[in-house]
Design a protein around this motif. Sequence first.
Motif, PDB file in Angstrom:
ATOM      1  N   SER A  60      39.555  14.228  20.126  1.00 58.95           N
ATOM      2  CA  SER A  60      39.225  13.215  21.122  1.00 58.95           C
ATOM      3  C   SER A  60      38.736  13.925  22.378  1.00 58.95           C
ATOM      4  N   MET A  61      37.671  13.398  22.927  1.00 62.02           N
ATOM      5  CA  MET A  61      37.027  14.098  24.023  1.00 62.02           C
ATOM      6  C   MET A  61      36.473  13.104  25.040  1.00 62.02           C
ATOM      7  N   MET A  62      36.614  13.450  26.323  1.00 68.83           N
ATOM      8  CA  MET A  62      35.987  12.695  27.406  1.00 68.83           C
ATOM      9  C   MET A  62      35.139  13.667  28.224  1.00 68.83           C
ATOM     10  N   CYS A  63      33.970  13.200  28.603  1.00 69.87           N
ATOM     11  CA  CYS A  63      33.070  14.024  29.417  1.00 69.87           C
ATOM     12  C   CYS A  63      32.431  13.125  30.468  1.00 69.87           C
ATOM     13  N   ALA A  64      32.529  13.519  31.735  1.00 72.26           N
ATOM     14  CA  ALA A  64      32.004  12.702  32.834  1.00 72.26           C
ATOM     15  C   ALA A  64      31.122  13.558  33.731  1.00 72.26           C
ATOM     16  N   PRO A  65      29.992  13.001  34.185  1.00 71.54           N
ATOM     17  CA  PRO A  65      29.108  13.761  35.072  1.00 71.54           C
ATOM     18  C   PRO A  65      29.626  13.762  36.505  1.00 71.54           C
ATOM     19  N   LEU A  66      29.328  14.834  37.221  1.00 77.26           N
ATOM     20  CA  LEU A  66      29.612  14.916  38.648  1.00 77.26           C
ATOM     21  C   LEU A  66      28.315  14.564  39.374  1.00 77.26           C
ATOM     22  N   VAL A  67      28.236  13.340  39.870  1.00 76.34           N
ATOM     23  CA  VAL A  67      27.016  12.832  40.491  1.00 76.34           C
ATOM     24  C   VAL A  67      27.199  12.799  42.001  1.00 76.34           C
ATOM     25  N   ASN A  68      26.306  13.482  42.725  1.00 74.41           N
ATOM     26  CA  ASN A  68      26.468  13.567  44.174  1.00 74.41           C
ATOM     27  C   ASN A  68      25.854  12.360  44.883  1.00 74.41           C
ATOM     28  N   SER A  69      25.829  12.409  46.206  1.00 76.47           N
ATOM     29  CA  SER A  69      25.369  11.272  46.997  1.00 76.47           C
ATOM     30  C   SER A  69      23.875  11.027  46.861  1.00 76.47           C
ATOM     31  N   GLN A  70      23.118  12.021  46.369  1.00 73.92           N
ATOM     32  CA  GLN A  70      21.686  11.842  46.141  1.00 73.92           C
ATOM     33  C   GLN A  70      21.387  11.454  44.691  1.00 73.92           C
ATOM     34  N   GLN A  71      22.447  11.045  43.971  1.00 76.88           N
ATOM     35  CA  GLN A  71      22.307  10.635  42.572  1.00 76.88           C
ATOM     36  C   GLN A  71      21.813  11.778  41.683  1.00 76.88           C
ATOM     37  N   ARG A  72      22.185  12.984  42.030  1.00 76.32           N
ATOM     38  CA  ARG A  72      21.835  14.145  41.216  1.00 76.32           C
ATOM     39  C   ARG A  72      23.087  14.667  40.532  1.00 76.32           C
ATOM     40  N   ALA A  73      22.987  14.930  39.241  1.00 79.54           N
ATOM     41  CA  ALA A  73      24.134  15.429  38.480  1.00 79.54           C
ATOM     42  C   ALA A  73      24.355  16.903  38.795  1.00 79.54           C
ATOM     43  N   LEU A  74      25.504  17.214  39.407  1.00 84.28           N
ATOM     44  CA  LEU A  74      25.835  18.597  39.739  1.00 84.28           C
ATOM     45  C   LEU A  74      26.383  19.351  38.536  1.00 84.28           C
ATOM     46  N   GLY A  75      26.995  18.618  37.615  1.00 86.48           N
ATOM     47  CA  GLY A  75      27.633  19.234  36.462  1.00 86.48           C
ATOM     48  C   GLY A  75      28.469  18.205  35.733  1.00 86.48           C
ATOM     49  N   SER A  91      36.246   7.679  37.679  1.00 87.11           N
ATOM     50  CA  SER A  91      36.583   7.553  39.104  1.00 87.11           C
ATOM     51  C   SER A  91      36.889   8.917  39.710  1.00 87.11           C
ATOM     52  N   VAL A  92      37.633   9.735  38.953  1.00 87.13           N
ATOM     53  CA  VAL A  92      37.948  11.080  39.422  1.00 87.13           C
ATOM     54  C   VAL A  92      36.666  11.889  39.601  1.00 87.13           C
ATOM     55  N   ALA A  93      35.730  11.758  38.649  1.00 84.81           N
ATOM     56  CA  ALA A  93      34.480  12.505  38.726  1.00 84.81           C
ATOM     57  C   ALA A  93      33.693  12.142  39.976  1.00 84.81           C
ATOM     58  N   THR A  94      33.723  10.871  40.352  1.00 86.37           N
ATOM     59  CA  THR A  94      33.013  10.438  41.557  1.00 86.37           C
ATOM     60  C   THR A  94      33.600  11.109  42.792  1.00 86.37           C
ATOM     61  N   GLN A  95      34.930  11.109  42.878  1.00 89.49           N
ATOM     62  CA  GLN A  95      35.581  11.730  44.030  1.00 89.49           C
ATOM     63  C   GLN A  95      35.426  13.245  43.981  1.00 89.49           C
ATOM     64  N   ALA A  96      35.538  13.803  42.782  1.00 92.73           N
ATOM     65  CA  ALA A  96      35.408  15.250  42.639  1.00 92.73           C
ATOM     66  C   ALA A  96      34.002  15.714  43.006  1.00 92.73           C
ATOM     67  N   ALA A  97      32.993  14.906  42.691  1.00 94.39           N
ATOM     68  CA  ALA A  97      31.619  15.275  43.024  1.00 94.39           C
ATOM     69  C   ALA A  97      31.448  15.433  44.531  1.00 94.39           C
ATOM     70  N   ILE A  98      32.114  14.562  45.289  1.00 90.36           N
ATOM     71  CA  ILE A  98      32.052  14.678  46.751  1.00 90.36           C
ATOM     72  C   ILE A  98      32.687  15.993  47.199  1.00 90.36           C
ATOM     73  N   ALA A  99      33.862  16.313  46.614  1.00 89.60           N
ATOM     74  CA  ALA A  99      34.546  17.549  46.980  1.00 89.60           C
ATOM     75  C   ALA A  99      33.730  18.773  46.588  1.00 89.60           C
ATOM     76  N   VAL A 100      33.115  18.739  45.397  1.00 87.81           N
ATOM     77  CA  VAL A 100      32.285  19.854  44.942  1.00 87.81           C
ATOM     78  C   VAL A 100      31.064  20.011  45.844  1.00 87.81           C
ATOM     79  N   GLU A 101      30.428  18.893  46.175  1.00 87.85           N
ATOM     80  CA  GLU A 101      29.262  18.949  47.041  1.00 87.85           C
ATOM     81  C   GLU A 101      29.631  19.515  48.414  1.00 87.85           C
TER      82      GLU A 101
END
Length: 570
Positions: free
Chosen positions: A259-274, A297-307
């Motif tokens: 079983s696997m889950m994969c979520a994109p890290l999408v930044n504020s410019q709608q670009r996938a960081l990873g 939801s975590v990926a959305t918040q994490a994308a902000i932190a990564v950015e």
Amino acid sequence: MAVLEGLQGLTPGQRFPVRGQRAVLGRHPECDIVLDSAAVSRHHAAIVCETGKYFLEDMGSRNGTFLNGHMIHGREALHEGDQVIICDLAFGFHVDEPGSQLAGPPRASGSSLPLLVDDDPVVQVRSSTVISKVDVSSSWTGALLSAKPEVKLKAMVEIAQNLGRAVALEDVLAKLLDSLFKIFIQADRGFVLLKEGEDGPPVPKAVRYRRADDEQSVRISRTIITEVMEKKEAILSADATSDARFSMAESIADFKIRSMMCAPLVNSQQRALGVIQIDTTDRRMCFADEDLEVLASVATQAAIAVENAQLHEDALRQRALERDLELAHQVQQGLVPSAPPQVAGYLFYHYYGAANQVGGDFFDYVPLAGGRMTIVVADVSGKGVAAALLMAKLSGVVRYHLANEPDLALALGQMNSAFTQHDWEDRFVTCAAAAVDPVTHQLTLVNAGHMAPLLRRPDGRVEAIGEAGVGPPLGVVEDYPYRSTTHALEPGACLTIFTDGISEAMNPSGELYGLKRLRRQIRAAAANAEQLGRRVLDDVHRFVDGYAQSDDMCLACVGRMDGPQAEADR
């Protein structure tokens, strides 16, 4: 690897890795941990690692080093949670938490970092078992996810607490995976992959294993990563080994991911960081729809932190670059004269202004045999650091050859040979050298592709001299025989040598200063070379009217004093 975490006087949570057996803290740019504060000594303190134990050592600093409130003398042991105070800066000392594997570029096969592999084309051979998707990009527009309130609350609180104070990218990734393993107790492995640059491929940056025996060279499917990043959709697969979308993904089958889950890290410019990927090998512990919504939801918040972490690292790199450039500026200033020479009956004046912190223009005064004084003005093609490095080499070449060859033309020929021996990627140097003889009052000029110097006669006439004998720039034609020209210097005569940063200075309207206006300023009456040079510069600055300098500026003037001035000089 230990870290110092900023507590006071810095960005809250900013972390400084303590690398190697000895990390020096201080104000000097060469320190391992640079503390940009005037009160901090250049080499203030050091953290020493010996046999796995850490010690804090004061290096004879002006204001002392404090450990847990008391000033240390010599060396004292450091322990987890200790507080280090240096002037107005306070740090907490920590040893990295075990469990998280962090890295920059992928390591060699056999290490604990995963390897991203290319899979065969997707072949639809059986029904897909992708049971859920979530459009992560929609969360930026305010869409609400329908995970169970208690699950989502737990996730958000956990992530907020762990990411709230994280500044460095490696801290963000470690805390992110630690939080996910607490939320998803069925997870066996977790990965974070980030793109290298704007358009680079995703690269594994962090990995977390539930059990130590899982630490092997894990391969991650590029098929899954590409699907998630391109569509900006988080996916959940109940049994990845039988998912038709990834049926030919060898990396999935080899490691029996159930079983696997994969979520994109999408930044504020709608670009996938990873992406973030969580998987399990236990059929009985599959992920559910609400788990995917929480991960999205975590990926959305994490994308902000990564950015934010990436921007923070960019800012730190920029600050380090600025410190390096400032040091380079100071070094370059040491390569050019700080004061004009003293020659009986003559007055010298110079100006040097780089367009950036370092530049490619050059000038120098070199004394020759018989009391002669040579003025050298040169312009390296291009700008910035590369031109500045070539300018530094030019400084040594000029002094060496002029000191060893009394004939000015032969000396420039030797300089040319020194430059043509190297591959400077089509770079060259224009150079004008003028030797003044205070006994015969003769001026000897050699010009290697430089703008013709302007000689002002005592009656106000201005002429470009040496144009007939101009040779190619240094570094263009090997073994070129440069020629010299000789000119008389009457009392009151003044020679001006300049680079094109003067004549091509631009104003806000896009107009160039020009040789005509320069000649007009030189023609006007001037008491001596210094007054003439200052008048030219003042006029250039008035002309540009605050417009950004686009090229390096260099100006050198030498004038023979008239009778009264010469007597006063004596």
